[in-house]
Design an enzyme around this catalytic site. Structure first.
Site: not given
Lengths: 720, 720
Positions: B188, B230, B307, B311, B344, B380, B385, B413, B541, B563
């Site tokens: 991102r 990640n 994290k 995901e 997180r 968050k 998201d 993002e 989203h 998603w």
């Protein structure tokens, strides 16, 4: 060691902080127009230059005007007025006979004719007692080239009071090859990522595009292949062509033409065809239509560069056709618009049971005479792959009916990548000056590529770019000198490495000879140093797997033999080296007889190529009187010593150069020293397992055992 | 259109060329110290400032000295001498009571005590008729923060003749999260690639590392997580820790602590263990040893960001443990060195048959009270998201026994990525000012995170960085304002968006109100504009697949329902929106009753959140009197209109800002306009297939049919 490092960091830290606000980050390259520091010369220039006269308002001539104006203001510290009309004393008159009545009046027709499309004249004119400077050319871009030459004279503090310079490029196509992918990664890129911000094109024109074109124009580079030879067909879609157009529009006034790589299977991937067979009329029609479409976006599109049937890339051989079939099809598609095809001869195949060094010659020589007139065969300087040192490629001189284009690698894939100071001009010159004997003595590689040997009108040279998003363009400040050298040699391969370094150092750092002379020496010895600590005596391709970072002489048992190190060095208990004489692969037979005789005879073969052509016993006596093993040790240690000497030289430059660049280079030299030691120790310890001989007395011991070096596994070198 | 584009390019071209030599490329951020252009104020400052007195030579105080020196020279146009000893009239005395006898003599103990470790005082002192300025703090870094505050006053031309400022941060950990990978890609990232040149570290210290730390210090950011959530376990190996150390050494004097992301499976991947079970003693021991090792390189290492079980990332649930088990194990490993763990809460699972918006709350609320004291749960701002707009996350206020850390996304993002001007402070403020009613009215999100609501000493805020290698740091010049806003709000969440914009514009462009006022207005309206042309009325989203670039409301049938876009908008012939009331997913029940009542009742629910919480009929009458469909159309068109107004405003700024930045922003606004139209047309045409209603009269027609937008498939957005 830790403590030392900490201290260095600390010192660097405050230097860097102190300079944060006035960055000398190298962005300006060699195009620095700071006030001339020699009062006498400054005065002389001020007297000689009183006005800028550029008649004409084309985009290129507007650039000339702006460049002269900004440069003279910087160099002379005064605003030099811009005027028109008759030349006044002290005028700098730039233009063509068409744009400028002053130049038209000077009766330069003959001299201008001789310099052609891109050449120029720099003259001191004296008309009726009025003395002024003339930058004259047949085209606007010739005027731009002449302007940069004129400014270079000032930057290097040359005398300009009675100029009489005629200059024309010896090669027609002077091209950078960007191995830049559409995702902005750069294959073998060590200076950040791709300059081309495809996502934000065409809407966003980054200032760097302009500065890139300007830098290239300043050294006469007139073409750029935007995309990687490992090609993506998407670049040929409309979505990307509007972006290519935006770049071409920016580059055009700087005389820089855009070329693209053509993915051979594009007709399938983006054209919806079932084949990419070059003899299929549908395929031919597809390419013709595609080429026509490209020309609607970029009317002066230069043409295609193609890597086909090489390292997994598709090509005509997938359809039982040969390279000429493929190249000619593309050539036909661009011929009516004046486009060319640059078809790479870098082909080899693990499945072919012959020395990799021989394969390009074997495939291409028989095709001589079968290519269209607008095809150039682009040949790497050597037969393997941009090694630290290679003998010249046997294809040079072997295809007299075909224009052969040189491919040099400016990016230092095998020469220290992003951190080693290696000035490449000596490498370039060594190849260009090599004698092929194709038409008897004096048939140099340079004469092959400049067309004089076989009377070709289409001539060219390509350099695989070392440019990226790093602020200083090339990652290493001295990487700039390689971009510069490539351009300068592309224009005039007769220039010496020393002369080019002289110009570059003066323009980039200072005219102060306390710096110029030692830094030039450092540069001129740097290629030999790298060869010594990496691959002395003709060794080649023994670097780390895939990323090619660091030493990897032990690499073997990979899925391709020709991607292993043992394939190339062939070390045994008896000796080392690749026998390419008749008793071996007989690659030697691809050269003309006088070269065969020299390289093929172990007694005549220059020792720098020894292990390239011969398998040599460890105890063979070398010219130095040392055994081969000892000589190899000597060379590896000498390479490291050279780097340490470079460090000593550079440390003395501290007061002569700004702190930011001084420290940048100092840090990089420290990395280079570490890497040179790494190379030396890893290679010698490994080869020692064959030679079973000790290091000569007095040499410092390796820091670690061989196993240590073999388990090193650098990741992300240099990034993705 | 083509012709217009060409003309724009041409005009831009010459602007850019003209400025090539004096780059205003945005590198200096808000830290511009150009000569103050108001003669009266300049004079006043010159009179008030005659000397710099910084007692002490710590690295941080040396930075203070250099910063004051360089800044005052730039701003005042004179060299302000640096001195020591007793304060002279006009002195700027900076230091701590320990380093500076002058400050020690001022009896500031009480006031200094109140500002804590990082706070500072800016005072005008008057000792025996000598008037001078004091920058005092308890620590060196407090002095540095105060110094930047003082300089900001000058940059924004404030009165400094009788200063009495006390300032202390409201949040303890003010941290950037870099989603930077070891291969230098940035997840991102829209501003080029990662600043961290891992390959050339530790040997090469890029000037940008220093300038990065300095910029962060100037806005009070005191921590940076170098690596992506990640995570790659390699960052925890010795090879990388020496590189991390080099960065930490550079950042330390600027008060910037280094944190790393911990890959939960690291004990397996780099530790050779068979499990990463957090209750396994071997695993616990491995992490403890690893943490101790990190502290040998970075003695003030901040801790880990994790994290886990999100995901695809590994986590404690792989071993049947919960998040607290995982967090506590890591917390124990760093506790004795003062490290923290930021764990997180961004977890959700396609396999869990519940509204994604509910899952983090469901998993984490039951764990309240089970975390170690040095664990923060990082939440968050909203439950999905980082959407253009989200109601505040229901976890805020729901875990009173746990320090909750805010995670904002500075990188855009979902908010126009690299090219849209969206000033994020209004988004940040909207969340911070939201009332959770956790302990009755006034229990704002801000009070949850600053510890005042539940009396937590450990407090913090994280911002996902928008910084990359682009020369201007953030890709878009106005992206700088979001970095700036994040830092300023992290320090003081009571600041208004308008006040922050005011500072930033003045420091970044000019104090001239002809620019300040309209540009501020443009910024303040820009978030609402983006919401309108992307996801008005609570939509969320519905962006492009994976890269999230551009509209994709039609996305469905992917391997994860959560998603897809249809999961979120739930458009039907009857209506649109996600019913999160009791009749739907009942996510609403996660809020405290007063919030439930407001959001859960379609009549009270703010229309900006309407489709977030409710499935609404197309012909429902809105507050404006329009039907929902018409209102949606109105909002989308209003979004585009706002961008066009921004363009008009900006075009009027041409004479007030340098050409390079003017053109940069102009080009980006043109891209933004195109993208806003793209969003509007694609979304409305798509939703129209459900609503079957016409666009209201008078609105411009979409440029293409829906199919056109659906087949667009942008590649490499924004790069790899």
């Amino acid at each position: 060691m830790k403590h030392k490092y900490k201290n260095i960091l600390f010192v660097l830290f405050f230097f860097l902080v102190a300079n944060a606000l006035q960055a000398e980050d190298g962005y300006r390259l060699w195009q620095r127009y700071d006030l001339i520091d020699d009062a006498g010369k400054l005065n002389a220039y001020k007297q000689a230059i009183a006005r800028i006269q550029v008649a004409g308002n084309s985009p290129t001539l507007t650039i000339v005007k702006n460049e002269l104006s900004a440069a003279l203001q910087g160099l002379l510290g005064v605003v030099v007025p811009v005027g028109e009309g008759e030349a006044v004393p002290g005028a700098v008159v730039a233009g063509t006979p068409t744009s400028s009545p002053v130049i038209a009046s000077l009766q330069l027709a003959d001299r201008l004719k001789a310099v052609g499309e891109e050449g120029y004249l720099l003259l001191t004119a004296n008309t009726g007692g009025k003395k002024y400077t003339v930058i004259a050319a047949n085209t606007d871009v010739g005027v731009l080239y002449g302007t940069f030459h004129f400014l270079r004279l000032l930057q290097t503090q040359q005398d300009i009071h009675s100029l009489s310079v005629s200059s024309a490029p010896k090669l027609q196509k002077r091209i950078l090859n960007h191995w830049d992918n559409l995702d902005r990664t750069v294959e073998r890129g060590y200076a950040g990522f791709s300059l081309w911000d495809w996502h934000r094109l065409p809407g966003y024109i980054d200032q760097r595009y302009i500065d890139y074109a300007r830098a290239n124009a300043s050294i006469g580079i007139n073409g750029t292949v935007l995309t990687n030879v490992n090609a993506n067909a998407l670049i040929l879609t409309k979505e990307y062509l509007v972006k290519v157009k935006a770049l071409a529009d920016v580059f055009r006034p700087y005389g820089l033409k855009v070329y693209l790589t053509a993915r051979f299977s594009a007709p399938i991937e983006i054209g919806g065809l079932k084949t990419a067979d070059p003899l299929d009329p549908q395929v031919q029609a597809w390419w013709k239509t595609k080429a026509d479409e490209i020309y609607t976006y970029v009317p002066d599109f230069g043409g295609f560069l193609v890597k086909a049937n090489s390292e997994g890339q598709p090509g005509p051989q997938n359809y039982g056709r040969n390279h000429a079939d493929g190249a000619n099809m593309l050539a036909d598609a661009v011929a009516d618009k004046g486009g060319i095809v640059m078809w790479r001869a870098f082909v080899y195949d693990n499945e072919v049971p012959d020395d990799r060094a021989k394969q390009a010659y074997n495939e291409f020589k028989p095709l001589d005479g079968t290519f269209r007139k607008n095809v150039m065969v682009q040949v790497k300087n050597g037969a393997i792959d941009f090694q630290p040192r290679e003998p010249f490629h046997p294809l040079f001189g072997a295809m007299p009916k075909t224009p052969i284009m040189m491919e040099f690698q400016i990016t230092q894939e095998y020469l220290g990548q992003g951190t080693n100071l290696v000035y490449l001009s000596p490498l370039f010159k060594e190849v260009l000056d090599s004698d092929t004997y194709a038409k008897g003595k004096g048939s140099t590689v340079a004469k092959v590529i400049d067309g004089t040997l076989n009377n070709h009108g289409l001539t060219g040279i390509a350099g695989v770019s070392n440019i990226g998003t790093d602020r200083n363009w090339t990652g290493h400040q001295f990487g700039q000198s390689n971009w510069y050298s490539f351009g300068r040699l592309a224009w005039d391969h007769n220039l010496s490495s020393e002369a080019i370094a002289d110009e570059w150092v003066k323009m980039t750092f200072t005219n102060n000879n306390q710096l110029v002379s030692p830094v030039k020496n450092m540069m001129l010895g740097s290629h030999e140093a790298a060869v010594n600590y990496m691959t002395p005596l003709g060794l080649h391709h023994i670097m780390g797997w895939s990323h090619h970072y660091g030493p990897g002489p032990w690499i073997k048992d990979k899925h391709r033999a020709d991607w292993t190190s043992v394939y190339y060095h062939r070390a045994t208990a008896e000796g080392i080296g690749f026998d390419r004489t008749k008793s071996g692969s007989d690659a030697i037979s691809q050269y003309f007889p006088p070269v065969q005789k020299q390289f093929g005879n172990i007694k005549n073969c220059p020792e720098k190529y020894l292990l390239w052509f011969h398998h040599v016993k460890w105890d063979r006596k070398m010219k130095s009187g040392r055994t081969l093993w000892d000589e190899m040790c000597y060379k590896y240690y000498a390479g490291v010593d050279s780097v340490r000497q470079m460090q000593q030289i550079w440390n003395k430059m501290e007061s002569l150069v700004d702190a930011e660049r001084f420290n940048h280079i100092k840090m990089f030299l420290a990395i280079q020293e570490q890497e040179a030691v790494w190379w030396r120790d890893a290679c010698l310890l490994y080869f020692q397992t064959f030679s079973k001989r000790p290091l000569p007395a007095g040499f410092e011991k390796p820091g670690h055992p061989l196993e240590y070096y073999m388990q090193l596994d650098p990741k992300f070198a240099p990034g993705i």
